[in-house]
Design a protein around this motif. Sequence first.
Motif, mmCIF file in Angstrom:
data_model
loop_
_atom_site.group_PDB
_atom_site.id
_atom_site.type_symbol
_atom_site.label_atom_id
_atom_site.label_comp_id
_atom_site.label_asym_id
_atom_site.label_seq_id
_atom_site.Cartn_x
_atom_site.Cartn_y
_atom_site.Cartn_z
ATOM 1 N N THR A 65 2.894 -1.641 16.348
ATOM 2 C CA THR A 65 2.574 -1.905 14.940
ATOM 3 C C THR A 65 3.541 -2.811 14.180
ATOM 4 O O THR A 65 3.169 -3.382 13.164
ATOM 5 C CB THR A 65 2.502 -0.566 14.163
ATOM 6 O OG1 THR A 65 3.676 0.189 14.481
ATOM 7 C CG2 THR A 65 1.259 0.219 14.518
ATOM 8 N N GLU A 66 4.797 -2.921 14.632
ATOM 9 C CA GLU A 66 5.779 -3.644 13.793
ATOM 10 C C GLU A 66 6.718 -4.484 14.657
ATOM 11 O O GLU A 66 7.924 -4.550 14.428
ATOM 12 C CB GLU A 66 6.584 -2.647 12.941
ATOM 13 C CG GLU A 66 5.717 -1.745 12.082
ATOM 14 C CD GLU A 66 6.513 -0.832 11.156
ATOM 15 O OE1 GLU A 66 7.708 -1.069 10.945
ATOM 16 O OE2 GLU A 66 5.906 0.125 10.634
ATOM 17 N N LEU A 67 6.142 -5.162 15.640
ATOM 18 C CA LEU A 67 6.944 -5.852 16.654
ATOM 19 C C LEU A 67 7.801 -6.982 16.068
ATOM 20 O O LEU A 67 7.293 -7.853 15.352
ATOM 21 C CB LEU A 67 5.976 -6.401 17.711
ATOM 22 C CG LEU A 67 6.532 -7.168 18.900
ATOM 23 C CD1 LEU A 67 7.491 -6.305 19.723
ATOM 24 C CD2 LEU A 67 5.389 -7.643 19.795
ATOM 25 N N GLY B 120 -4.158 -0.310 7.027
ATOM 26 C CA GLY B 120 -3.396 0.226 5.898
ATOM 27 C C GLY B 120 -2.076 0.829 6.344
ATOM 28 O O GLY B 120 -2.001 1.523 7.351
ATOM 29 N N HIS B 121 -1.027 0.570 5.552
ATOM 30 C CA HIS B 121 0.323 1.077 5.865
ATOM 31 C C HIS B 121 0.992 1.374 4.532
ATOM 32 O O HIS B 121 1.194 0.428 3.767
ATOM 33 C CB HIS B 121 1.087 0.015 6.636
ATOM 34 C CG HIS B 121 2.533 0.349 6.865
ATOM 35 N ND1 HIS B 121 2.962 1.122 7.913
ATOM 36 C CD2 HIS B 121 3.662 0.007 6.181
ATOM 37 C CE1 HIS B 121 4.279 1.214 7.880
ATOM 38 N NE2 HIS B 121 4.735 0.564 6.833
ATOM 39 N N THR B 122 1.285 2.541 4.178
ATOM 40 C CA THR B 122 1.107 3.811 4.831
ATOM 41 C C THR B 122 0.865 4.866 3.747
ATOM 42 O O THR B 122 1.366 4.719 2.623
ATOM 43 C CB THR B 122 2.341 4.180 5.699
ATOM 44 O OG1 THR B 122 2.308 5.564 6.062
ATOM 45 C CG2 THR B 122 3.642 3.914 4.982
ATOM 46 N N LEU C 224 0.818 -1.213 0.000
ATOM 47 C CA LEU C 224 0.000 0.000 0.000
ATOM 48 C C LEU C 224 0.855 1.268 0.000
ATOM 49 O O LEU C 224 0.339 2.376 0.131
ATOM 50 C CB LEU C 224 -0.941 0.013 1.214
ATOM 51 C CG LEU C 224 -2.207 -0.836 1.087
ATOM 52 C CD1 LEU C 224 -2.922 -0.961 2.425
ATOM 53 C CD2 LEU C 224 -3.167 -0.260 0.033
ATOM 54 N N LYS C 225 2.161 1.085 -0.118
ATOM 55 C CA LYS C 225 3.031 2.263 -0.182
ATOM 56 C C LYS C 225 2.979 2.853 -1.587
ATOM 57 O O LYS C 225 2.655 2.160 -2.556
ATOM 58 C CB LYS C 225 4.461 1.861 0.179
ATOM 59 C CG LYS C 225 4.609 1.487 1.665
ATOM 60 C CD LYS C 225 5.950 0.871 1.960
ATOM 61 C CE LYS C 225 6.038 0.456 3.428
ATOM 62 N NZ LYS C 225 7.166 -0.460 3.691
ATOM 63 N N TRP C 226 3.344 4.115 -1.688
ATOM 64 C CA TRP C 226 3.259 4.812 -2.979
ATOM 65 C C TRP C 226 3.964 4.050 -4.098
ATOM 66 O O TRP C 226 3.419 3.905 -5.194
ATOM 67 C CB TRP C 226 3.930 6.191 -2.862
ATOM 68 C CG TRP C 226 3.084 7.276 -2.287
ATOM 69 C CD1 TRP C 226 2.685 7.408 -0.994
ATOM 70 C CD2 TRP C 226 2.559 8.409 -2.980
ATOM 71 N NE1 TRP C 226 1.953 8.556 -0.844
ATOM 72 C CE2 TRP C 226 1.865 9.197 -2.042
ATOM 73 C CE3 TRP C 226 2.626 8.861 -4.308
ATOM 74 C CZ2 TRP C 226 1.224 10.378 -2.379
ATOM 75 C CZ3 TRP C 226 1.992 10.052 -4.646
ATOM 76 C CH2 TRP C 226 1.291 10.794 -3.695
HETATM 77 O O1 G3I Z 1 6.844 -7.844 -4.089
HETATM 78 C C1 G3I Z 1 8.025 -7.609 -4.858
HETATM 79 C C2 G3I Z 1 8.282 -8.780 -5.744
HETATM 80 O O2 G3I Z 1 7.231 -8.886 -6.686
HETATM 81 C C3 G3I Z 1 9.630 -8.618 -6.427
HETATM 82 O O3 G3I Z 1 9.925 -9.781 -7.141
HETATM 83 C C4 G3I Z 1 10.743 -8.391 -5.394
HETATM 84 C C5 G3I Z 1 12.087 -8.147 -6.046
HETATM 85 O O4 G3I Z 1 12.966 -7.528 -5.128
HETATM 86 O O5 G3I Z 1 10.403 -7.255 -4.624
HETATM 87 C C6 G3I Z 1 9.200 -7.406 -3.899
HETATM 88 O O6 G3I Z 1 8.908 -6.283 -3.150
HETATM 89 C C7 G3I Z 1 9.747 -6.002 -2.025
HETATM 90 C C8 G3I Z 1 8.873 -6.012 -0.783
HETATM 91 O O7 G3I Z 1 9.612 -5.576 0.331
HETATM 92 C C9 G3I Z 1 8.307 -7.404 -0.486
HETATM 93 O O8 G3I Z 1 9.343 -8.313 -0.296
HETATM 94 C C10 G3I Z 1 10.355 -4.629 -2.240
HETATM 95 O O9 G3I Z 1 11.298 -4.694 -3.297
HETATM 96 C C11 G3I Z 1 11.047 -4.163 -0.968
HETATM 97 O O10 G3I Z 1 11.468 -2.811 -1.127
HETATM 98 C C12 G3I Z 1 10.076 -4.230 0.195
HETATM 99 O O11 G3I Z 1 10.744 -3.862 1.394
HETATM 100 C C13 G3I Z 1 9.903 -3.460 2.449
HETATM 101 C C14 G3I Z 1 10.414 -2.124 2.984
HETATM 102 O O12 G3I Z 1 9.650 -1.726 4.117
HETATM 103 C C15 G3I Z 1 10.283 -1.022 1.926
HETATM 104 O O13 G3I Z 1 8.964 -0.853 1.514
HETATM 105 C C16 G3I Z 1 9.951 -4.506 3.551
HETATM 106 O O14 G3I Z 1 9.332 -5.712 3.085
HETATM 107 C C17 G3I Z 1 9.192 -4.001 4.763
HETATM 108 O O15 G3I Z 1 9.381 -4.924 5.825
HETATM 109 C C18 G3I Z 1 9.722 -2.621 5.205
HETATM 110 O O16 G3I Z 1 8.880 -2.172 6.248
HETATM 111 C C19 G3I Z 1 9.281 -1.017 6.983
HETATM 112 C C20 G3I Z 1 8.020 -0.270 7.379
HETATM 113 O O17 G3I Z 1 7.280 0.066 6.249
HETATM 114 C C21 G3I Z 1 8.334 0.977 8.201
HETATM 115 N N1 G3I Z 1 9.137 0.639 9.356
HETATM 116 C C22 G3I Z 1 10.357 -0.110 9.063
HETATM 117 C C23 G3I Z 1 10.015 -1.386 8.293
HETATM 118 C C24 G3I Z 1 11.246 -2.232 8.053
HETATM 119 O O18 G3I Z 1 12.132 -1.571 7.192
#
Ligand code: G3I
Length: 388
Positions: free
Chosen positions: A293-295, A129-131, A96-98
Motif C-alpha cells: 500500500t505505501e511502497l 480510501g486511507h484511513t 481522508l484522515k480524521w
Molecule cells: O494540505 C495541507 C496544506 O494545505 C497546508 O498548507 C500544509 C501546511 O503544513 O499542510 C498540508 O497538509 C499536510 C499533508 O501531509 C500534505 O502535505 C499535513 O500538514 C501533514 O500532516 C501531512 O502528512 C502526512 C502524514 O501521513 C500525516 O497525515 C503525509 O503527507 C503522509 O505521507 C503520511 O502518511 C503516512 C500514512 O498515512 C501511514 N503510514 C506512514 C505514512 C508516512 O508517514
Amino acid sequence: MITRRQFTRFGAAAAVAAAVQPADSLLADWTHRIQGSSALPGSFGDVAGARSLRAHAWRHGLIFGSAVIVRNVEDDPEFAELIAEQCVIVVPTSELKWVALRPAPDKYDFSRPDFLLAFAQSHRMLMRGHTLCWHNSVPEWIQSPANRPHTRQIFIDHITTVCKHYAGRLHSWDVVNEAILPADGQPGGLRKSFWYEQIGPDYIELAFRTARAADPHARLTYNDYGVEYDSEEDAERRSLILEMLRKLQKNNVPLDAVGIQSHLKAVQHYAFGKGLADYIEAIRQMGLDVYLTELDVNEDDIATNDPAERDAIIARTYTDYLRVALANRAVKLVLTWDLSDRFTWLNNGPTHHRKQPNRPQRSLPFDRNYRPKQAFFALRDSFDRRRR
Ligand code: G3I
C-alpha cells in the motif's frame, strides 16, 4: 537521461469527463481494456502497448497506483498527467484522515477527496480510501472532556458518514491503520491508541463492521508496517498481526485484504525472505488478498552522494523486495507512496532524524522533474517477471 516528453506516450491527457461509474464497473472496464478486445476510446487507446507502470502491472494481474497529495493534482497539470498516465488507482495521502475531514464536530470537509475522486473517474481510474482509523489522526475536539465519553458513538457516526459518502465508488478502504505496537505492552500487542483507550480493544472489530454496513462494496483492509524484513522485530509484528486477523475472522468480522505498507530502507542489515513470504502465504490461506500500500525506499543511509549510484541501490531494493512479495498470487495491488521525488514524505519532518538532512531523497520511480529513474524500470521489470 530520458526526458519526460520523450517518455510520455500519450501527450496531454484528454480529460474525457466520464459518467460516474461504480468502482466494480471500473475494474471490469480495465479488464476489458487490457484484453484489448475492441477499439478503445480516449487517451487510454493502446493500453497493452503503453509504457506505463499500470499497463505492465495489469498484464501480470496487478493493479498499480500511487498515493497523492490532492493539492498537487489540483495545482500541477503535468503531475496530474503523470498520474493519469501511470496509475489505475489513486489514494489521497492524508485528506481522508480524521484531522483533515473533521475540522469540527459538526463539519465534514470532503472537498479535496471529492476532487480526487472526480479526477480519477474522469480518467476512468479507481480510488481507495486511507484511513478510517489511525492513532496519528485524532482531532483535538474529540479529546476534549465533553466529547471523550461519547467517543464510541462519534467513531460509529464518522465511519458511517464517510463510508456512505463514497459508497460503491471506492475500490477499498484502509479501515484500521497501524493497530499493533508490542512496545505498548497490551494484550495481543495492540497499540495503546486513543481509540483503544476510549472504546476498548473491540474498536477494530467495530470499525470493520460499521464500514461494511455503510459500504458493502469497498474491499475492507487492515493496513500496517514493520512486517517486511527477516528481523526479530518484524517477525514479532507479523505473528501478532496474524493472531489479530485470525481472531477477527473467528468473530466473523468483515475483512477482505491486508495491507503491507512497504516503506523500505536502501541500507538495511536484514533481508526480504522467508518471513515475508510465509506472512503473505498465511494471509492467502486465510482467503484474504494482500495489497502493497505505501511502497517507497528511504535512502537517507546511503553513503555516496552520486545520484546514479544511489539510484542503482534504490532500484535494487525495489527489485529484491518485489521478487519475494510478487511471487505470491495473493498480492493484487501495488501503490507507491507518491510517484515523484518532488513530493515524497521522506523529505518532510524533523531533519535531526536524517543522516543527510540537506540531501533530497530519490525514493520514488520518477524524479523531481517527472523523469523516470532506475526505480521505474525496477518496478516495471518486477511486474514483467511475474508469472501470469
Ligand atoms: O494540505 C495541507 C496544506 O494545505 C497546508 O498548507 C500544509 C501546511 O503544513 O499542510 C498540508 O497538509 C499536510 C499533508 O501531509 C500534505 O502535505 C499535513 O500538514 C501533514 O500532516 C501531512 O502528512 C502526512 C502524514 O501521513 C500525516 O497525515 C503525509 O503527507 C503522509 O505521507 C503520511 O502518511 C503516512 C500514512 O498515512 C501511514 N503510514 C506512514 C505514512 C508516512 O508517514
